[in-house]
Design an enzyme around this catalytic site. Structure first.
Site, PDB file in Angstrom:
ATOM      1  CE  LYS A 100      22.277 -17.724  -6.492  1.00  0.00           C
ATOM      2  NZ  LYS A 100      21.715 -16.596  -7.302  1.00  0.00           N
TER       3      LYS A 100
ATOM      4  CE1 TYR B 138      26.476 -15.649  -9.890  1.00  0.00           C
ATOM      5  CE2 TYR B 138      27.103 -15.394  -7.585  1.00  0.00           C
ATOM      6  CZ  TYR B 138      26.271 -15.937  -8.550  1.00  0.00           C
ATOM      7  OH  TYR B 138      25.233 -16.761  -8.187  1.00  0.00           O
TER       8      TYR B 138
ATOM      9  CG  ASN C 184      18.031 -16.285  -7.609  1.00  0.00           C
ATOM     10  OD1 ASN C 184      18.977 -16.489  -6.862  1.00  0.00           O
ATOM     11  ND2 ASN C 184      18.196 -15.951  -8.869  1.00  0.00           N
TER      12      ASN C 184
ATOM     13  CG  HIS D   2      25.026 -20.551  -9.702  1.00  0.00           C
ATOM     14  ND1 HIS D   2      25.071 -19.539 -10.627  1.00  0.00           N
ATOM     15  CD2 HIS D   2      25.837 -21.531 -10.168  1.00  0.00           C
ATOM     16  CE1 HIS D   2      25.901 -19.901 -11.614  1.00  0.00           C
ATOM     17  NE2 HIS D   2      26.387 -21.105 -11.347  1.00  0.00           N
TER      18      HIS D   2
ATOM     19  CD  GLU E  10      29.146 -22.009 -12.840  1.00  0.00           C
ATOM     20  OE1 GLU E  10      28.817 -20.956 -13.405  1.00  0.00           O
ATOM     21  OE2 GLU E  10      28.332 -22.929 -12.575  1.00  0.00           O
TER      22      GLU E  10
HETATM   23  P1  IDP Z   1      20.909 -16.997 -13.199  1.00  0.00           P
HETATM   24  O1  IDP Z   1      21.336 -17.227 -11.766  1.00  0.00           O
HETATM   25  O2  IDP Z   1      19.466 -17.355 -13.430  1.00  0.00           O
HETATM   26  O3  IDP Z   1      21.847 -17.644 -14.195  1.00  0.00           O
HETATM   27  P2  IDP Z   1      22.171 -14.468 -13.884  1.00  0.00           P
HETATM   28  O4  IDP Z   1      21.642 -13.531 -14.921  1.00  0.00           O
HETATM   29  O5  IDP Z   1      23.391 -15.270 -14.234  1.00  0.00           O
HETATM   30  O6  IDP Z   1      20.960 -15.430 -13.450  1.00  0.00           O
HETATM   31  O7  IDP Z   1      22.464 -13.619 -12.576  1.00  0.00           O
HETATM   32  C1  IDP Z   1      23.223 -14.137 -11.519  1.00  0.00           C
HETATM   33  C2  IDP Z   1      22.525 -13.818 -10.206  1.00  0.00           C
HETATM   34  O8  IDP Z   1      22.507 -12.387 -10.022  1.00  0.00           O
HETATM   35  C3  IDP Z   1      21.048 -14.216 -10.157  1.00  0.00           C
HETATM   36  O9  IDP Z   1      20.856 -15.569  -9.823  1.00  0.00           O
HETATM   37  C4  IDP Z   1      20.514 -13.273  -9.078  1.00  0.00           C
HETATM   38  O10 IDP Z   1      20.860 -13.713  -7.766  1.00  0.00           O
HETATM   39  C5  IDP Z   1      21.291 -12.004  -9.389  1.00  0.00           C
HETATM   40  N1  IDP Z   1      20.518 -11.140 -10.325  1.00  0.00           N
HETATM   41  C6  IDP Z   1      20.366 -11.311 -11.654  1.00  0.00           C
HETATM   42  N2  IDP Z   1      19.620 -10.338 -12.201  1.00  0.00           N
HETATM   43  C7  IDP Z   1      19.299  -9.532 -11.189  1.00  0.00           C
HETATM   44  C8  IDP Z   1      18.528  -8.322 -11.102  1.00  0.00           C
HETATM   45  O11 IDP Z   1      17.996  -7.806 -12.088  1.00  0.00           O
HETATM   46  N3  IDP Z   1      18.393  -7.770  -9.867  1.00  0.00           N
HETATM   47  C9  IDP Z   1      18.970  -8.307  -8.750  1.00  0.00           C
HETATM   48  N4  IDP Z   1      19.698  -9.427  -8.783  1.00  0.00           N
HETATM   49  C10 IDP Z   1      19.868 -10.040  -9.989  1.00  0.00           C
HETATM   50 MG    MG Z   2      23.917 -17.240 -14.537  1.00  0.00          MG
END
Ligand code: IDP
Ligand code: MG
Length: 146
Positions: free
Chosen positions: A9, A49, A112, A115, A126
């Site tokens: 990312k 997304y 984070n 992905h 994807e």
């Molecule tokens: P993942 O990347 O661990 O699969 P997902 O629930 O699919 O997590 O969410 C996609 C992305 O959206 C996350 O990697 C993160 O960057 C962002 N995200 C998810 N939950 C939150 C949140 O509660 N606050 C802010 N950003 C979030």
């Molecule tokens: Mg996800």
């Protein structure tokens, strides 16, 4: 054998952590099949997304993912999807397991650094989203010894 799509990312790219993160994936025995650096447009990020549309974090997520380049990659291995999710750590970097990629390179639950596909169906979608079939490379350990 299974394939998974891993995105480095914008936060990781900007902090020059790309190489270190790719190394973590290689070190768990995954093999690189494709890689491409790009800057996502808003429409592309929204399509990628789509499943999160309407959630409170959706708009900032799109802003974040389009803020700077990403590196899209495909990795292959036995149980590659779970293997990658394991070494990545859980979504929130501040709560991810010690030694995981997200804990070591990420900031919080938005920033984070990676992905990773969450299922075979998502992985297929994807991989197709970022790569044409001919952009995926299959090779063997000794192929370079000509
Ligand atoms: P993942 O990347 O661990 O699969 P997902 O629930 O699919 O997590 O969410 C996609 C992305 O959206 C996350 O990697 C993160 O960057 C962002 N995200 C998810 N939950 C939150 C949140 O509660 N606050 C802010 N950003 C979030
Ligand atoms: Mg996800």
């Amino acid at each position: 054998m299974e394939r998974t799509c891993i995105l480095i990312k914008p936060d990781a790219v900007c902090k020059n952590s790309t190489g270190a993160i790719l190394d973590r994936l290689a070190k768990v025995g995954l093999e690189l099949r494709a890689a491409k650096m790009m800057r996502l447009g808003v429409q592309q990020a929204e399509d990628f997304y789509g499943e999160h549309k309407g959630k409170p974090f959706y708009d900032p997520l799109i802003q974040f993912m389009t803020s700077a380049p990403i590196v899209a990659t495909v990795w292959e291995g036995v149980g590659a999807i779970q293997k990658a999710r394991q070494v990545m750590g859980s979504t929130n970097s501040s709560e991810a397991a010690i030694g995981s990629i997200r804990r070591d390179f990420g900031t919080n639950n938005r920033y984070n650094v990676v992905h990773g596909s969450d299922s075979g169906t998502s992985a297929e979608r994807e991989i197709r989203f970022f790569f044409k079939p001919e952009e995926l490379y299959v090779y063997q350990e000794n192929d370079w010894k000509v």
